[in-house]
Motif scaffolding. Structure first.
Motif, PDB file in Angstrom:
ATOM      1  N   SER A 106       0.785  -1.300   0.017  1.00  0.00           N
ATOM      2  CA  SER A 106       0.069   0.125  -0.015  1.00  0.00           C
ATOM      3  C   SER A 106       0.907   1.065   0.025  1.00  0.00           C
ATOM      4  O   SER A 106       1.816   1.281   0.629  1.00  0.00           O
ATOM      5  CB  SER A 106      -0.936   0.039   1.067  1.00  0.00           C
ATOM      6  N   LEU A 150      -0.319   3.206   3.451  1.00  0.00           N
ATOM      7  CA  LEU A 150      -0.083   2.832   4.804  1.00  0.00           C
ATOM      8  C   LEU A 150       1.005   3.448   5.469  1.00  0.00           C
ATOM      9  O   LEU A 150       2.122   3.329   5.066  1.00  0.00           O
ATOM     10  CB  LEU A 150      -0.279   1.204   5.038  1.00  0.00           C
ATOM     11  N   LEU A 209       1.287  -0.117  10.893  1.00  0.00           N
ATOM     12  CA  LEU A 209       0.856  -1.576  10.686  1.00  0.00           C
ATOM     13  C   LEU A 209       0.927  -2.118  11.956  1.00  0.00           C
ATOM     14  O   LEU A 209       2.086  -2.377  12.807  1.00  0.00           O
ATOM     15  CB  LEU A 209       1.469  -2.340   9.380  1.00  0.00           C
TER      16      LEU A 209
END
Length: 1440
Positions: A609, A612, A615
């Motif tokens: 991504s 992003l 995470l």
């Protein structure tokens, strides 16, 4: 009030709370400072007391002139009450006493501060009354106008005439948790209670408070800047926003000159002393000059006026002043627009009360929250200028119809009341845009709010809604924000609605929803639904931007269409086995939290991504990560607690923005390189690699992360750290290398100039690292290593705050080193455990403990530990942990007092729930002023067995408040024992807090202060936050391995199962506690973390029977005297160092500590008080059991108890009178220049061979008994070596000695020869000043000193020396040959024994007192005697 009473006719009540002497409440809790006691009776009271015994009005007054608490002129509890008063109180628990204070300082007394002259002699009356006595009766008896009550040292309110003061006290104590009526009566008479509630006979006045409300005085005043006006004496007042000058001196009659100060000036007039110039704002500004009489008046007026003129809005803040009315002078300030009267006691019928507030012609904002109004003041509806009105927390049950008059009202706050309906007239407020209805009693959304078209937020948190009908919300199209958290919602029904286009934010946290379908809310941007029971969730993704669904039971989430606007997604703590496909299709996702699920893989598209940034996928079952195909903007990656064997090779050079990586608790054997070439572009700043399988080759790969600031690589397989690689980490600030196999830390660590924290405990480090030259070093933890010495620079960096060297058994610190360490705030060193005579056979074999406390990223340690392995006089223990969150005062107070309180409460009750609850409640009271605003979570464990059933097994009684937790390991599995009192984890407590009309803020905190519903302290939050604990008793069994105590920060990061597995793998309690705290920090904990590990050894082999002590001298029966240790200190003294490590505070030097420790090691009267003590039996053998005695147990073998020496001795505090620098080094003596210690453990066979015969044999020993003794003696020696009964073998200075070496006793002739020796004559018969320190002489002979040791009943001798970590007898190489020769001489050849003189009190009896010379000769000729001597000789040879 009339009350008749008769002792004979009184109905029997409950058993009163009594102390050991049987008096009701006559105990330490009555200790108030009440000197000059004098009893006064008036009128009917006198006749009643001296006559029939009937108290005419139920009131008796004890007038006293009371000094402050802490005064030395304190009377005893019994001198407070006469016998007549005590008898009167005992008859009925509804009787008691009320302390009535005068009108002095309203704050509770502080024992730490000297009393001021104005308040130290404040009048105090002690009034005996009943729970039916009203305030009016007390006022009439005391000739006072009113009675006032102060709670928690804060607000003071006037009691209504019909309120009953004593009943108020009893209700308060009952709400705290006290249950016994007589205990409540006792607590009500406790002077410590004044810190929580205090009665005044007149309203006290605080000078500081008065000057903030109103300043006035008669001063010289001149109007205007010209000299035409003359100075004149006038009354001047500064109140609100105006300066008021009277036209007449000493009077407020006539014309009043008003000078508005908002936006004006206040300046100093330099030409005149103590003179200020006040000027108003505007083109027609006026000026007044005021000349003050003193500098204090000048400064007070200048300070207050400066605050007023600096304002841009006419705001007057009179909150928290205990006002019943506003000052009359305030009404001159007609420019006031904002008036804050929060937290007062405003009355409607006063001159400046609620009915007079409409006199403010321009007021727009009025805050009357927390005023105990009880009803809506209708007079407020006449203030037509109001735009904002706050009436929160006033107990209002309904609104008047006149509220429709407030047409300008825009904000109305009615939170925290008892409303269940709203009047229709409220719908006429067309300008109302904000309506607060949270924490009331609404069961449905009021229909009238549909008419309030300007209101865009429905704030109804904490009400009684069970079903939410979306059809109702569809008709209220003006609502955008819906707040329905904490309502008990069970369902959300669609109501036939297809679309809800107006709702953008919805908060449904902490309800009971099992399914949620909001697909019709097509404009929904943000949804909070944490802590429900959701199994299905369906949403619309058109406008969704943030979704928070943690702590549910979700297996999937359905969102259609793909939420392309979503930036924050929290799916943590659910049951997800895979990520929904739409998650990878989100284009703007920035934060994704899927931790604590059941994921086995992450989609490759997710890590590719381009949006992003964070995470969080820890606590799953991931085995691998997909390879990175392109550069990604990921900044934070958390993959802890998975099953990863490796990381993607391209992780660090394709995620160049990575700054935080946590891969702890995986199975990594290597880490990816930082770059593909020598030049690294890594921006990584924090890297956590704890609990993997990494070796030193992996450490070399970390050098490329040159921006690294935090590195945790604990509990791996590192045997070394490459020095050249460590040099490149120049920006490193925190380094954790604990739990590896390191033998040294590279010297290149000195290049890390920014390093402030080095943690490297539980390794094999033998050389102290070169870190004390680092300029910013703050914390160094090298505990549980193999350090032997420390090379120090001439001075330490001033930044060093904590140094932990505990667990280094071979470390010897010189006196100079300790002096250098004296400025360190926290210094932890080894200290030998202080044990009493029975402790070695009792608690020390049943349990031992270790603990750890770590500050994290906070500047102070707010966690404290209580650890007492030997609690009280029997085999008991007490352990506790206290967490103050942000304060350190309350945990320290609890650490110091709670053990004593428990010991006291056990004496008054044997019921576990009673004494543990009362321990917590009494500790809460003893916190005093510190407990008014500050609080702490607390957990206390008490191990004991039923005193009424000596054969019972041990049980563990636990009590806790707050978030501290305890878990017991039973059969290898965790057994939680505590209850977490947190609003997020306890639905019961949340409901109780809601019923108490508390406001729970959006971060789930009571009044925005704490997330805990029960604490010790924080009494100002009562009754929302209570000190009553959860109590549980758990019987202990052989399957119980250990107990773990921890604070919130520990168990938030470490699960119960992981904590148990961690301790099982380590076993050593201290090392296990260290590991638990280290793991918590590596897993992401930033707060203080504390852990206590108690190792349990309770089983059939854990006999704790106490050997029978000696009978009186001359008593028949051949009683045997066994060597016993002298108790050192109070065994119930709380240990803050786990019994092993000691903490030295910077306020106490090493010299002072050494002196204190030495003074308690006295051997004077070694057996005093021991002979009369009853014999103690273990829970496994309640009857008398023989332990290897002659002829069936008449005499038991004495087991040796080692007495440790003092901790540290210094030259300026020891008894030798010499400075260490002036002494020449002694040949053959191990010394550090000022400390010398010789320890000899006397466990000799002579005590067994030469004792008395059994009673049943008339003082004669048979051959069979002697042979049996020899066999048992041989078995004892074998078991001592094999089972490790204190027989640890150490090699030092090329000589192997036993830690519990056995030495044969010498004859009296040899003793006499020793007394004649010049080198030892001074040691015999010499009375030492502190029992353990003697003058250091150059002619010391270690063997001669050892031979003198049996004179001590404890079998221990210490010269003033640094104690040896392993209690070893250190024999220098130069004296080794002499030792061998003298020990050989101690074993005489078989034959007639030498003639021995009669034993004296000064010398022990080395022969057989009950055998004549012929019997002794026969005794030595027996074969078993030769074998015993051979066994002894073998032991001696082993020692050499």
């Amino acid at each position: 009030m009339e009350e008749e009473e008769s002792a004979a006719g009184a109905a029997p009540g409950p058993e009163p709370y009594r102390d050991k002497q049987g008096g009701v409440g006559d105990r330490g809790s009555y200790s108030a400072a009440l000197p000059d006691t004098e009893l006064h009776k008036t009128g009917l009271n006198q006749g009643a007391v001296h006559g029939s015994g009937t108290l005419g009005t139920g009131i008796r007054v004890l007038k006293r002139n009371m000094k402050r608490n802490g005064s030395r002129s304190c009377v005893t509890p019994k001198s407070r009450f006469g016998s007549r008063e005590r008898d009167w109180l005992k008859e009925d628990p509804q009787r008691g006493c009320v302390f009535l204070h005068g009108g002095g300082d309203p704050q509770p007394p502080c024992s730490s501060c000297p009393p001021s002259s104005s308040t130290s002699q404040s009048d105090l009356r002690l009034v005996l009354c009943t729970t039916d006595t009203t305030a009016a009766e007390l006022c009439a008896q005391g000739n006072s106008e009113g009675l006032y009550l102060q709670l928690h040292g804060d607000l003071i309110r006037r009691l209504d005439p019909n309120e009953r003061p004593l009943q108020i006290v009893y209700d308060y104590l009952s709400a705290m948790g006290f249950e016994d009526p007589f205990r409540i009566q006792s607590e009500a008479a406790n002077s410590d209670l004044s810190c929580m509630m205090r009665f005044y006979s007149e309203k006290p006045c605080s000078a500081d408070q008065l000057e903030r409300i109103l300043l006035k005085g008669v001063f010289s005043v001149r109007k205007g800047k010209t000299q035409l006006h003359k100075w004149a004496e006038r009354q001047v007042i500064l109140c609100g926003t105006c300066l008021i000058v009277a036209s007449v001196k000493d009077s407020l009659t006539g014309k009043m000159h008003i000078l508005p100060l908002i936006g004006g000036k206040v300046e100093e007039v330099k030409r005149r002393q103590h003179c200020l110039m006040f000027s108003s704002a505007g083109p027609q500004a006026q000026t007044y000059f005021v000349n003050f009489d003193s500098l204090s008046d000048y400064q007070r007026w200048h300070r207050q006026a400066s605050k007023v003129v600096s304002q841009t809005v006419s705001v007057v803040d009179l909150s928290c002043y205990s006002l019943e009315e506003v000052p009359e002078c305030l009404f001159y300030s007609q420019d006031i627009t904002h008036l804050n009267l929060r937290n007062n006691f405003m009355k409607p019928d006063r001159t400046g009360g609620l009915h007079s507030l409409n006199r403010f012609s321009q007021i727009k904002s009025l805050n009357l929250s927390h005023n105990r109004l009880g009803s809506f003041p209708e007079s407020l509806c006449e203030i037509l200028t109001l735009t904002e009105l706050n009436l929160s927390c006033n107990g209002i049950r309904s609104l008047p119809a006149q509220i429709e008059n407030l047409h300008s009202l825009q904000t109305l706050s009615l939170d925290g009341n008892h409303l269940s309906l709203l009047p229709e007239e409220l719908g006429g407020l067309s300008q109302l845009s904000s309506l607060g209805l949270s924490f009331n009693n609404f069961s449905e959304v009021p229909a009238v709010v549909e008419m309030l078209s300007a209101v865009d937020r429905l704030a109804m948190a904490g009400n009684r809604l069970e079903i939410l009908d979306l059809g109702t919300l569809s008709r209220m199209s003006h609502f955008k924000h819906i707040d329905l958290r904490l309502n008990g919602l069970q369902a959300v029904v669609s109501g036939g609605v297809e679309t809800l286009k107006h709702i953008t934010h919805m908060d449904l946290r902490d309800n009971r929803l099992s399914a949620l379908d909001l697909s019709s809310a097509c404009s929904l941007e943000q949804l909070h639904c944490q802590r429900n029971s959701l199994g299905a969730l369906t949403l619309s993704g058109f406008a969704l931007r943030a979704l928070h669904t943690s702590a549910n039971h979700l297996m999937t989430v359905n969102i259609y269409p793909v939420p392309n606007q979503l930036t924050h997604l929290d799916l943590s703590r659910n049951l997800l086995e895979y990520l929904p496909d739409w998650v990878c299709d989100i284009r703007k996702i920035e934060v994704l939290d899927v931790s604590h699920n059941l994921l086995t893989e992450l989609p490759g598209r997710l890590l590719s991504s381009l949006s992003l940034r964070k995470l969080l996928a820890g606590h799953n079952q991931l085995h691998s990560l997909p390879d990175l195909l392109d550069h990604i903007p990921l900044e934070a990656l958390d993959l802890q607690h998975n099953k990863l064997g490796e990381l993607p090779e391209s992780l660090f050079y394709k995620a160049l923005n990575l700054r935080y990586v946590n891969v702890c608790a995986n199975s990594l054997e290597t880490v990816p390189p930082s770059s593909q070439s020598e030049e690294s572009l890594s921006a990584l700043q924090e890297l956590y690699l704890t609990s993997n399988n990494l070796n030193e080759q992996c450490a070399a790969l970390l050098a490329g992360h040159q921006n690294l600031r935090v590195l945790h690589i604990a509990y791996n397989q590192l045997q070394s750290f490459p020095p050249s690689k460590l040099t490149k980490l120049e920006l490193l600030e925190e380094l954790n290398l604990s739990g590896n196999k390191l033998k040294t830390i590279p010297s290149t660590v000195a290049n890390c100039k920014r390093l402030h924290t080095l943690i490297a405990h539980s390794n094999h480090i033998s050389v102290f690292p070169e870190i004390l030259n680092l300029p910013e070093i703050k914390l160094v933890d090298l505990s549980c290593n193999e350090l032997t010495e420390i090379l120090l620079p001439d001075s330490l960096p001033p930044s060093l705050q904590e140094l932990d060297l505990s667990g280094n058994t071979n470390l010897i610190l010189e006196h100079k080193t300790l002096n250098i360490f004296s400025h360190i705030a926290t210094l932890k060193l080894d200290q030998k455990p202080v044990m009493s005579a029975g402790e070695s056979m009792g608690s020390s074999t049943l349990w031992n403990h270790g603990y750890s406390e770590m500050t994290g990223q906070k500047n102070k340690l707010c966690v404290s530990v209580l650890a007492v392995d030997s609690f009280g006089d029997s085999v008991e223990a007490a352990y506790g942990i206290f967490d103050g969150d942000r304060n350190e005062e309350v945990p320290r107070l609890l650490q110091c007092t709670m053990g004593d309180v428990l010991s006291e409460e056990i004496q008054h009750s044997s019921i576990d729930t009673v004494y543990m609850s009362n321990t917590f409640l009494s500790s809460h009271r003893k916190l005093g002023m510190a407990g008014q605003k500050l609080g702490a979570s607390a957990l206390l464990c008490y191990i004991q067995h039923d005193p009424g059933d000596p054969g019972s097994y041990f049980s563990l009684t636990l009590a806790n408040v707050g978030t501290c937790q305890a878990v017991l390991c039973r059969n290898g599995q965790p057994l939680p024992l505590s209850k977490v009192f947190s609003l997020e984890q306890s639905a019961e407590e949340t409901e109780r807090v809601k019923l108490s009309n508390a406001i729970i803020t959006e971060d789930n905190k009571v009044s925005g202060v704490t997330c805990c519903s029960r604490l010790l302290g924080c009494s100002y939050l009562s009754p929302w936050v209570l000190p009553k604990p959860w109590v549980r008793t758990e019987p202990l069994c052989a399957q119980d391995e250990f107990l773990i105590l921890g604070n919130r920060a520990l168990f938030e990061r470490v699960s119960y199962q992981e904590a148990v597995c961690t301790v099982q793998a380590v076993r050593d309690p201290r090392a296990a506690a260290k590991k638990l705290c280290t793991l918590a920090q590596s897993y992401g904990c930033r707060d203080n973390v504390g852990a206590v590990v108690v190792s349990l050894h309770i089983g059939e082999d854990s006999c704790t029977c106490e050997l029978p002590l000696a009978t009186a001298a001359g008593g028949g029966g051949g009683g045997r005297i066994y060597p016993t240790a002298v108790p050192l200190g109070d065994p119930a003294t709380p240990s803050t160092s786990s019994g092993i490590a000691s903490e030295f505070n910077s306020e106490m030097s090493a010299s002072e500590v050494g002196s204190e420790a030495g003074s308690i090691a006295s051997d004077e009267n070694p057996a005093a008080g021991l002979a009369s003590r009853p014999e103690r039996r273990c829970s496994l053998h309640p009857t008398v059991c023989g332990i290897g005695g002659f002829g069936g147990g008449g005499n038991n073998l004495g087991l040796f108890q080692r007495q440790p020496s003092c901790a540290t001795f210094s030259s300026n505090q020891s008894d030798n009178g010499l400075d260490s620098d002036d002494e020449a080094p002694l040949d053959g003596v191990i010394s550090n220049g000022s400390k010398l210690e010789v320890e000899v453990d006397i466990h000799c066979c002579a005590f067994r061979l030469k004792g008395g015969a059994p009673e049943g044999n008339g003082g004669q020993e048979t051959v069979e008994e002697r042979r049996g003794f020899a066999l048992r003696l041989s078995e004892d020696i074998g078991s001592c070596v094999t089972a490790g009964f204190g027989c640890r073998m150490r090699r030092q200075n090329s000589v192997v000695v036993a830690a519990n070496g056995w030495l044969h006793s010498v004859s009296s002739k040899e003793t006499s020869d020793l007394k004649k020796s010049p080198s030892t004559s001074s040691l015999f018969g010499k009375k030492l000043s502190n029992g353990s320190v003697v003058t250091v002489e150059e002619s010391h002979n270690l063997i001669e000193v050892a031979l003198e040791a049996p004179k001590k009943k404890s079998g221990y001798f210490a010269a003033p020396a640094q104690q040896d970590p392993e209690d070893q007898l250190v024999v220098p190489p130069g004296l080794e040959q002499d030792v061998r020769e003298q020990l050989r001489h101690l074993n005489p050849n078989p034959g007639p024994p030498p003639t021995q003189p009669a034993p004296t009190t000064g010398d022990p009896d080395w022969g057989h007192p009950h055998l004549n010379s012929q019997q002794q000769q026969q005794l030595q000729q027996q074969p078993w005697h030769d074998s015993a001597l051979a066994i002894q000789q073998e032991v001696y040879d082993t020692a050499l």
